[in-house]
Structures are given as C-alpha cells and as structure tokens.
Write an enzyme that holds these catalytic residues in place. Structure first.
Site, PDB file in Angstrom:
ATOM      1  N   ASP A  44      -4.292  25.868  10.873  1.00 28.07           N
ATOM      2  CA  ASP A  44      -4.484  27.282  11.152  1.00 28.07           C
ATOM      3  C   ASP A  44      -5.964  27.589  11.043  1.00 28.07           C
ATOM      4  O   ASP A  44      -6.686  26.911  10.323  1.00 28.07           O
ATOM      5  CB  ASP A  44      -3.781  28.129  10.074  1.00 28.07           C
ATOM      6  CG  ASP A  44      -2.294  28.196  10.300  1.00 28.07           C
ATOM      7  OD1 ASP A  44      -1.866  27.955  11.434  1.00 28.07           O
ATOM      8  OD2 ASP A  44      -1.572  28.502   9.330  1.00 28.07           O
TER       9      ASP A  44
ATOM     10  N   ASP B 234      -0.180 -11.877 -15.366  1.00 30.72           N
ATOM     11  CA  ASP B 234      -0.075 -11.036 -14.166  1.00 30.72           C
ATOM     12  C   ASP B 234       0.401  -9.639 -14.514  1.00 30.72           C
ATOM     13  O   ASP B 234      -0.134  -8.648 -14.058  1.00 30.72           O
ATOM     14  CB  ASP B 234       0.966 -11.588 -13.177  1.00 30.72           C
ATOM     15  CG  ASP B 234       0.662 -12.992 -12.772  1.00 30.72           C
ATOM     16  OD1 ASP B 234      -0.389 -13.491 -13.204  1.00 30.72           O
ATOM     17  OD2 ASP B 234       1.472 -13.576 -12.036  1.00 30.72           O
TER      18      ASP B 234
ATOM     19  N   ASN C 291       3.252 -15.164 -16.431  1.00 29.28           N
ATOM     20  CA  ASN C 291       3.764 -14.040 -15.657  1.00 29.28           C
ATOM     21  C   ASN C 291       3.719 -12.725 -16.385  1.00 29.28           C
ATOM     22  O   ASN C 291       3.342 -11.711 -15.822  1.00 29.28           O
ATOM     23  CB  ASN C 291       5.193 -14.309 -15.213  1.00 29.28           C
ATOM     24  CG  ASN C 291       5.197 -14.911 -13.847  1.00 29.28           C
ATOM     25  OD1 ASN C 291       4.744 -14.278 -12.918  1.00 29.28           O
ATOM     26  ND2 ASN C 291       5.640 -16.124 -13.740  1.00 29.28           N
TER      27      ASN C 291
ATOM     28  N   ASN D 159       2.439 -15.574  -7.576  1.00 37.38           N
ATOM     29  CA  ASN D 159       3.812 -16.075  -7.585  1.00 37.38           C
ATOM     30  C   ASN D 159       4.003 -17.269  -6.663  1.00 37.38           C
ATOM     31  O   ASN D 159       4.665 -18.244  -7.026  1.00 37.38           O
ATOM     32  CB  ASN D 159       4.774 -14.960  -7.192  1.00 37.38           C
ATOM     33  CG  ASN D 159       4.888 -13.931  -8.286  1.00 37.38           C
ATOM     34  OD1 ASN D 159       4.780 -14.263  -9.451  1.00 37.38           O
ATOM     35  ND2 ASN D 159       5.080 -12.696  -7.906  1.00 37.38           N
TER      36      ASN D 159
ATOM     37  N   ALA E   1      10.095 -16.572 -12.425  1.00 34.05           N
ATOM     38  CA  ALA E   1       8.653 -16.390 -12.447  1.00 34.05           C
ATOM     39  C   ALA E   1       8.133 -15.954 -11.094  1.00 34.05           C
ATOM     40  O   ALA E   1       7.219 -15.150 -10.987  1.00 34.05           O
ATOM     41  CB  ALA E   1       7.978 -17.690 -12.870  1.00 34.05           C
TER      42      ALA E   1
ATOM     43  N   ASP F 168       2.075  29.094   7.258  1.00 34.05           N
ATOM     44  CA  ASP F 168       2.303  29.972   6.109  1.00 34.05           C
ATOM     45  C   ASP F 168       3.474  30.926   6.287  1.00 34.05           C
ATOM     46  O   ASP F 168       4.021  31.429   5.330  1.00 34.05           O
ATOM     47  CB  ASP F 168       1.031  30.756   5.763  1.00 34.05           C
ATOM     48  CG  ASP F 168       0.416  31.422   6.982  1.00 34.05           C
ATOM     49  OD1 ASP F 168       1.100  31.493   8.021  1.00 34.05           O
ATOM     50  OD2 ASP F 168      -0.733  31.872   6.905  1.00 34.05           O
TER      51      ASP F 168
ATOM     52  N   GLU G 177       2.650 -20.552  -8.002  1.00 32.68           N
ATOM     53  CA  GLU G 177       3.519 -21.195  -8.982  1.00 32.68           C
ATOM     54  C   GLU G 177       4.574 -22.060  -8.291  1.00 32.68           C
ATOM     55  O   GLU G 177       4.838 -23.197  -8.700  1.00 32.68           O
ATOM     56  CB  GLU G 177       4.180 -20.141  -9.882  1.00 32.68           C
ATOM     57  CG  GLU G 177       3.190 -19.580 -10.888  1.00 32.68           C
ATOM     58  CD  GLU G 177       3.632 -18.276 -11.512  1.00 32.68           C
ATOM     59  OE1 GLU G 177       4.772 -17.825 -11.266  1.00 32.68           O
ATOM     60  OE2 GLU G 177       2.814 -17.690 -12.255  1.00 32.68           O
TER      61      GLU G 177
ATOM     62  N   ASP H 218       6.849  29.440  10.856  1.00 30.56           N
ATOM     63  CA  ASP H 218       6.191  28.136  10.861  1.00 30.56           C
ATOM     64  C   ASP H 218       7.120  27.038  10.360  1.00 30.56           C
ATOM     65  O   ASP H 218       6.830  25.853  10.514  1.00 30.56           O
ATOM     66  CB  ASP H 218       4.948  28.170   9.951  1.00 30.56           C
ATOM     67  CG  ASP H 218       3.835  28.993  10.553  1.00 30.56           C
ATOM     68  OD1 ASP H 218       3.693  28.959  11.789  1.00 30.56           O
ATOM     69  OD2 ASP H 218       3.112  29.664   9.804  1.00 30.56           O
TER      70      ASP H 218
HETATM   71 MG    MG Z   1      -2.538  34.690  10.338  1.00 31.84          MG
END
Ligand code: MG
Ligand code: ADP
Length: 899
Positions: A332, A711, A707, A679, A286, A613, A682, A617
C-alpha cells in the site's frame, strides 16, 4: 438467564448491572474477571513430562539404542567383562532425552509467548472513557463498541445498531452477512443465525456500527463451545519442516541399510555376532540426524523473536521461511510507504489561480476550507491548557488543522447547519457525502473525494480544461487531490439512494495534500532491489500523484509503467499475467483488484507478499504467500487474515523481516551441512574399515559420545548464527529449490570424503604402524586416535559451516556460545584420552606423543580442504556476483557468508 435474545435491552443491562453511558468501572471489571475468568478459550492441555518422555522413547532411534544397551548387557552377563558399556549407553540415552525435551520445551514456550502477543484488541467503554484493550480482558457486562472491520470480541446483546451487518460464517456457515437490529425482541427457540439482536464472538463486522453489552466470554461464548471440540488440534508443521522430515527419514533409511550391510560384512570378516550387532545398532542410531528437527524449531523461534524486535509480529510460523523466499512485495502507499501525515499545500477555486496555504486567505478561500471542514467527520477537542487535539482520519485532520490555523472553526458554522445524514467513505467509492439541513431552509449536500469520481454537473465552456490542468499540476507535485462538490436542494432525498443525492454537484474547489514519503522508504526499496525483490505500489490515489511519489522513492523505474484500476478491468487475466513485469504502480484500484495482481505474479512463479488493512483486503491477504497487515491502522479482520502484522505500519520493516527470514533459511542449510557431513562420515568410516578388514575403528560408546557431545550440543547454537547484511545482496531462493542446491551438495560430498579419510588414516597408522615411543601399535590405540580425530574434525567442521567465507573472516564474537561449547568439547575429548583412568569407562586408552601429533595434524586437514574450496568458489562467485549486481544495480559486491 441464558437466552439473551429474549430479553429487552433494559432488562439485559439491569441483569449485568451495566451502565449504557459509562460502562463498567475498572474495579468492577477486575472483580468480575476473578469471578468469570479471562475471555479466552482454554489452552490446549500441556503434554505432561511423562508423555513427552514416552513420545521420545517411541522414537525409532531411541528404541534401537535401548536395544543396543540390552544387547551389551547380555554380553556383559555372558562374557563377564563389566557392566560399563550398557550403563554408559543408557546414560547417553538419558542425556539425549533430557537435551531433546528441555530444548524442545523452551523453543515451544518461546513461540507460545510470541504468538500471545497477537491477541486482538477491541473498543470498550470503562469508567465513562472509550479504551482500546486486549479482548482477553473483557468481562460480562462490558460495553463494547463495534465498527467496520471489528472482530466481535465476545457474545453480546446489542444496545444500539446502525446498519450493522455481521459475517457469521465462522459460526453458522452462512456466507451472507446477517443484518443486525438492536431493537428486535425475539421469542424462545431461535437458532443462532436468526438471533439478530445478538452478536457472537469471533464473527466480524462487515458494515455499519453498534454498541453491545457482553453476555458471554471465553468458554461460555458460542465460539468457546465449539473451541471445546476443536481443542485437540494437531500442531501444524511448516512446509520446510515437512520437507526436512523427509530428508531425515531418507537419511535414517540409509543409516539402517548401512548398518545391516556392516553387520553382514562384519560377520563375513569373522567378527563376533554380538559385537557386530551392537555396533550396527549404534551406527544406525549415530547416523540418524535426530537434532535436525530440533535445530530447525530453534531457528524458527529465534527468527520469530528477532522479527518481533524489529516490529514484525509473526502470526503463522511458516511465514518466517516464506518471507525469506519473497520475490515480489506489493505494498500500500498511504501509511506504509508514506507517513500518513497529510497537510494541505495548495487550494484552487474555479476561475482563480492556484493558491498556496501560506498566502493570506481571502473570503473565497476561507469559504472553501470551511466547506471542506463541514464535509468532514474529524472532531476537534480543546484541552484546558489551550492545546488542540484533532481526531479523525489523516486527510480530514489536515483539513481541520488548516481551518484552525486560519483562525476559523467549525463551531461557528455548525449553528447554521444540522447534520441529517452521511454516506460514508469507502475505498471503492473514493468519496463521501454529508447532508446538512440549512436553518435558512432547504438542505446542503456536500461531497468530497476523488475528482474523477465526483458526479459533477456539466462544466461551463473551457472550465473542464482548467480543472484537469490544475489537477495535473497538483498531482505532478506528488500532491493528493481532493475535490469538493455541493448542491442545494429544497426537499430531502431518501438517504437510501446515494445516486439520488450525489448528482449534479457544483465544484467548490480542489485541495492538494502532501503526504511525505517515509524517510526510510527509499532506502528500503533500494535494499529490496539489491536483494532481487521487486516492490510494487498499490494505491487508491490518482495515477499522477502515485507515480510522482513512486518515482521519488525508486519504485517506478524508467521502463516501468503505471496501471489504473480502470485499465486493469479492461485487460484479461492472460494479458495481465504476461505483462505483469511492466507494472510497478497500480493507481485508483479497489482492494478487490489486489487479488488479481497477487495471482498474476504467482502465475509467474513469484513468491508474493501483500499488505492490506481493510476488510476488503482479506481475500488478497489470504491469497498472497505472505499476507501482511497493519498493526496501527489495520482492522482486526485484516490482522486475523494475515501471516504477519507490522506493528509500526512501516514498509522498511517488511524488508527487515525478509532479511530475518533469509537468515533462518541460511541457518537451516548450515545445520543440514553440519549434520550430514558428520553422520555420513561415520557410516563411511565403519563400512570402509570393515571392507578393508581393519576391524572396528570406533566403538559404539565412542560413536555416541561424538554424536551427543561433539555434534549435538555445539550444533544447537547454529540456530543463533547471524549472517552478515550481504545476505540481502543476492536473489531470493526460489520456492521449490532443494536444500542442497547452490553448491551445498558438492561441499557436503567434499567434506564427507575429507573427514572420513582422515579418521581412517589416523586409525590405520595407530593400529598398524610402529611409531617412536612405547604405545601401540594396537587396535585400542587406533580406536582412541580415531575417536579423537572424529570428535575434533566434527567440532572444527562447525566453523567451516558457519560461513561461505574463510573461517578467519568470521569473528568469534558473533556467536559466543558456539565458541564456548566447541572449546569445551575439544577439551573434554582430549581429557578423556589423556586421562586413562576416566577414559577407560569409554573404552579409551592412553596414546603416545606422536599419536597426539598425528591426530591433531589430520584433524586440521578437512578444514584446510574446505578453505581451499572456499577460495576457489569465491573467486568464481565474485565474478558471477559482479555480473548479477551489474544487471540489477551497478554495485560491487562480494560473496556473503551464508548458505
Ligand atoms: Mg487507505
Ligand atoms: P490509498 O490506497 O492511498 O490509501 P485511499 O483509498 O485512502 O487511498 O484514497 C483514495 C482516494 O480517495 C484519494 O485519492 C482521495 O481522492 C479519496 N479520499 C481519501 N480519503 C478521503 C476522505 N476522508 N474523504 C473523501 N475522500 C477521500
């Protein structure tokens, strides 16, 4: 035929029945696809249901539960008090399994569907038309077009190649790009790396361009053969998931130790061995937060889904959480912060005054714009209905548009000139050159690009000053300045030596182009600032132009500076690392410089997102914590190196994605808060009761019911919680901040104490006190009351967890499933106690009216305690946050509702 490198171009075309000029027809392509299949690698084998079940059965908690069932079965046989308990435990195990497997599968399916959106595109010739389409649609015989930044979509035999270089490191391990040549004919036995007239799926074009005919797709490509070996790759977990697994493991350990301890004191208190061992086993189960992992997966997939709806495609699932922690965004300028919709505003010709585009053009202005057009690659297509479409990059489109607006066209002049060569534009060189043969004799060299890069001949007296004055003037108005130089030569210089061609140019003139900022950019930068995220602009443009735009959209503040690529070269890594905070704009930089910027921020402990892009890069995209590529203008190579793709290229989308990421993180913290309190309570309840000698407050079956029903089910819906927009009004969570930071630990402790105390009090009252009415006192009644309180408080606790603000401030409409499931669970628990004939199955008995009152009253106490805590907490937080906001931006703010 297997070795296509041995075949001539015409033979290959003939074999595939392919036409070089029109490509395949769509109908033929469909036919071939049914024959050869889609151009994709075989999917990893789906785990079968049996395997899934076995996988869960191997789970330690399931094993313990089954053991418990076995034990109670033995007891049932021995004592003869019925088989209900073992049957119920087994049914709960099954319910648990069904829940876990169905939820996990649906989460995985959702993620899979989302990642398949990421499949790369390629350029294909079909029915005589160039098309962009998903690489999966390719079939053998298709004509593919390769250009700088393309990823080769399938194995193919080259037909045309122009300076084509392909990086084949993914396949051959060779890091130097291989120079391709369509015209080569090779003899048998050539290794992959030397098959220079072939290109292979998955490799990428680093320069030049080409056309090729597809020879092998999917699993029949060279990469596909490797993919066969790689297929059983492991599912990769995100760092957060790995850390959470550790948390879950330590809780499990605590649970097991507590269970053993419980067994020990139970035996010392004289309880029967069999009762105690079943109980201890159940407690161990549990208290293990099994649903934690599941809720995290659900939260992540929900986050990915929300991001897709906001134009952010997630390629690596871990990006979701890293985005939430982002503290610096390097973006950019062109196309991301601006619209990439250029238009010419002003012209300048040496010796004259700057000239607005709306004025009447004289001969010299017309000549300038015509020459700019000659130096461009953009093409104009006249449709039948008289409309005009211009194709090309935005800068050149602007030139062509102005040309046509002024009633001119390129056609009339191209008769005099014949194109002989081109030195292409690149972000490093920031210029490009066109060489034309003049019918009247000799050659015309035209170079356009950044003024500071153009190799101009020596200026006349006073001229240099005039030029830079005009440049400053244009750039100060946020115009991007493009210069044009020309030179007439009699002999054609060798095209292999750019520096021989691009020298001693005469300046024809300048143009100033406006690229308006995206309307949402300024707002997005402001949002980022409020969220404690620094935005940095990186551009190839001139410093003055860049700072004018940066100032307009709020990136360049009063005390912040601009750094140029040249200056960047001159400072050391240490200096850069120390001063990185001062620079908000990087101008005239090359993609290679980006990686230094990323690393300097990271050295300072920041979590960096970086956009890109182009092919160059890629290293920066990989180095950044979150690499972001552009869906529209980005190359396939950049996309494949990135963690996230912006389908609309928009900076504002990044901020939306960050907000989503924070929401996911916050939901996961809520989940931890929720599960941990339930939990641990309990464990505390069982241990305290045993230590006090009060007996067993809740039986194994009751624990399991709370449980799974209390829960488990409502908890799943925490992954759908939406935090309010104020989530973006606080500083980012640091990379290594623990889950329990920010006051989470103290509320967990507070609520655990409150929850366990009320259950124990309720149990004690019902077990030992005589209340009016004819029920009890007895342990059976006490257990039923304890069960009710434990179940109800767990469910109410979910509402406490939803928000850092009072539960009354959170509307129920935000997340209806939470409301439905909790109401249903409260009703089910009440029903089980109220109807003894059903409750009997779960060891529950009827309780008296006063018991109901006691249970209801006590169940409310933890929520009341939490409310008081929130009130105090928010008082101090409002003050703190005001101060924080005052520092960042003068803005009044209150505590948001997320964790
Ligand atoms: Mg450019
Ligand atoms: P950004 O980082 O803003 O995208 P680019 O790398 O596209 O900048 O451009 C940098 C510089 O290169 C510009 O300021 C301009 O001077 C020059 N440039 C841009 N496009 C072209 C083009 N098509 N032809 C010639 N020069 C160009």
């Amino acid at each position: 035929m297997e070795n296509w490198y041995e075949a001539s171009v015409s033979k290959t075309l003939e074999h595939f029945n392919a036409n070089e000029n029109t490509g395949l027809s769509e109908i033929e392509a469909v036919n071939r696809q049914t024959k050869y299949g889609r151009n994709e690698f075989d999917k990893q084998e789906k785990t079968s249901l049996i395997k899934d079940i076995l996988h869960h059965l191997k789970d330690i908690s399931t094993i313990i539960l089954l053991l418990a069932a076995l034990l109670s079965l033995c007891m049932a046989i021995k004592d003869g008090h019925g088989f209900i308990e073992p049957v119920v435990i087994v049914s709960i195990v099954i319910l648990n399994l069904v829940l876990a497997i169905t939820q996990e599968r649906s989460a995985e399916k959702a993620l899979e569907a989302l990642t398949s959106l990421n499949s790369p595109d390629c350029l294909v010739l079909r029915d005589g038309v160039q098309k962009e389409m998903s690489t999966e649609e390719l079939v053998p015989g298709d004509m593919i077009l390769l250009q700088l930044g393309s990823i080769v979509p399938a194995d193919a035999r080259l037909i045309i190649s122009t300076n084509l270089q392909v990086d084949e490191s993914a396949l051959t391990g060779e890091s130097e790009p291989s120079e391709k040549n369509a015209d080569l004919l090779l003899q048998g036995g050539v290794p992959l790396g030397d098959q220079l007239n072939m290109v292979f799926s998955g490799c990428h074009v680093t320069s030049g361009h080409g056309v090729a005919v597809v020879t092998g797709t999917g699993m029949h490509s060279e990469m596909g053969k490797i993919a066969g070996y790689l297929n059983n790759s492991q599912k990769i977990k995100t760092p957060l998931q790995r850390r959470l697994e550790k948390v879950a493991k330590s809780i499990s350990m605590i649970a097991i130790i507590a269970a053993l301890f419980l067994l020990l004191i139970g035996l010392l208190q004289g309880e029967s061995f069999w009762t105690m061992i079943t109980l201890a086993a159940t407690l161990a189960v549990a208290a293990v937060p099994e649903t934690l992992n599941l809720i995290v997966t659900l939260s992540l997939s929900q986050g990915v889904k929300n991001m897709v709806n906001k134009n952010a495609l997630i390629r690596k699932i871990s990006a979701v959480e890293t985005l939430g922690n982002t503290s610096v965004i390097c973006s950019d300028k062109t196309g991301t912060l601006t619209q990439n919709r250029m238009s010419i505003e002003k012209l300048w010709i040496p010796g004259e005054d700057p000239f607005g585009v709306n004025e009447e053009f004289g001969e010299r202005e017309k000549e300038l714009i015509t020459r700019f057009a000659l130096a461009s690659n953009a093409t104009v297509q006249m449709e039948e209905d008289g409309t005009m479409t211009i194709m090309g990059n935005p800068t050149e489109k602007a030139i062509m548009r102005l040309l046509h607006d002024k009633g001119l066209s390129k056609k009339s002049i191209t008769e005099q000139y014949r194109l002989v060569g081109e030195i292409p534009f690149s972000s490093e060189r920031k210029m490009m050159t066109i060489v034309l043969e003049d019918v009247a004799g000799g050659y015309l060299i035209l170079t356009k690009g950044a003024l500071d890069r153009l190799p101009l001949n020596a200026f006349d007296e006073g001229m240099e000053k005039a030029v830079s004055h005009v440049h400053e003037l244009f750039a100060g108005e946020a115009l991007r300045v493009l210069a044009l130089g020309f030179r007439h030569v009699d002999e054609l210089p060798s095209m292999d030596k750019p520096e021989e061609i691009e020298r001693d140019l005469h300046l024809c003139g300048l143009i100033g182009l406006i690229d308006p900022a995206r309307p949402e950019a300024a707002v997005a930068v402001e949002r980022a600032k409020m969220a404690g995220i620094r935005t940095v602009m990186i551009t190839g443009d001139h410093a003055v132009t860049a700072s004018a735009i940066a100032r307009n959209i709020g990136i360049l503040g009063e005390n912040e500076k601009v750094l140029t690529g040249q200056q960047l070269k001159d400072i050391s890594d240490e200096e850069l690392c120390r001063d990185i905070h001062h620079y908000s704009v990087y101008a005239r930089v090359s993609p290679e410089d980006k990686i230094r910027i990323v690393e300097a921020w990271q050295e300072n402990g920041e979590v960096v997102s970086m956009t890109g892009d182009g092919v160059n890069d890629t290293p920066a995209l990989k180095a950044a914590d979150v690499g972001i590529s552009m869906g529209r203008t980005g190359t396939e190579v950049a996309k494949s190196a990135s963690d996230m793709v912006l389908t609309d290229d928009n900076f504002a989308t990044i901020i939306d994605a960050v907000s989503e990421g924070r929401n996911v993180y916050s939901n996961i913290r809520k989940t931890i808060y929720f599960l941990l309190v339930c939990n641990i309570s309990e464990i505390v309840i069982m241990l305290v009761a045993q230590l006090k000698g009060w007996g067993i407050p809740v039986t194994p079956i009751m624990l399991l019911l709370v449980n799974v029903l209390g829960d488990g089910i409502p908890g799943l819906y925490l992954s759908r919680e939406r935090s309010d927009p104020r989530l973006m009004d606080r500083e980012p969570i640091r990379r290594n901040e623990g889950f329990l930071s920010g006051g989470l630990l103290s509320v967990i402790i507070q609520q655990t104490i409150a929850c366990s105390a009320v259950v124990l009090v309720g149990y004690y009252i019902a077990t030992f006190w005589v209340l009016p009415g004819n029920m009890g006192p007895s342990q059976a009644v006490g257990q039923s009351v304890a069960f009710l309180i434990l179940g109800w408080t767990s469910i109410l606790h979910l509402y406490t967890v939803r928000s850092r603000q009072s539960i009354f401030k959170r509307t129920l409409r935000d997340n209806p499933p939470v409301v439905y499931s909790t109401v249903a669970m409260i009703a089910i628990f009440s029903f089980l106690v109220a109807v003894p004939s059903v409750g009997k199955i779960f060891n529950l008995t009827a309780i008296g009216g006063y018991h109901w009152l006691v249970a209801a009253g006590l169940s409310l106490i933890p929520t009341i305690v939490a409310e008081i805590g929130k009130l105090i907490d928010n008082q101090t937080n409002i003050r703190e946050y005001r101060e924080y906001k005052h520092r960042v931006i003068r803005h009044k703010i209150r505590r948001d509702d997320s964790f």
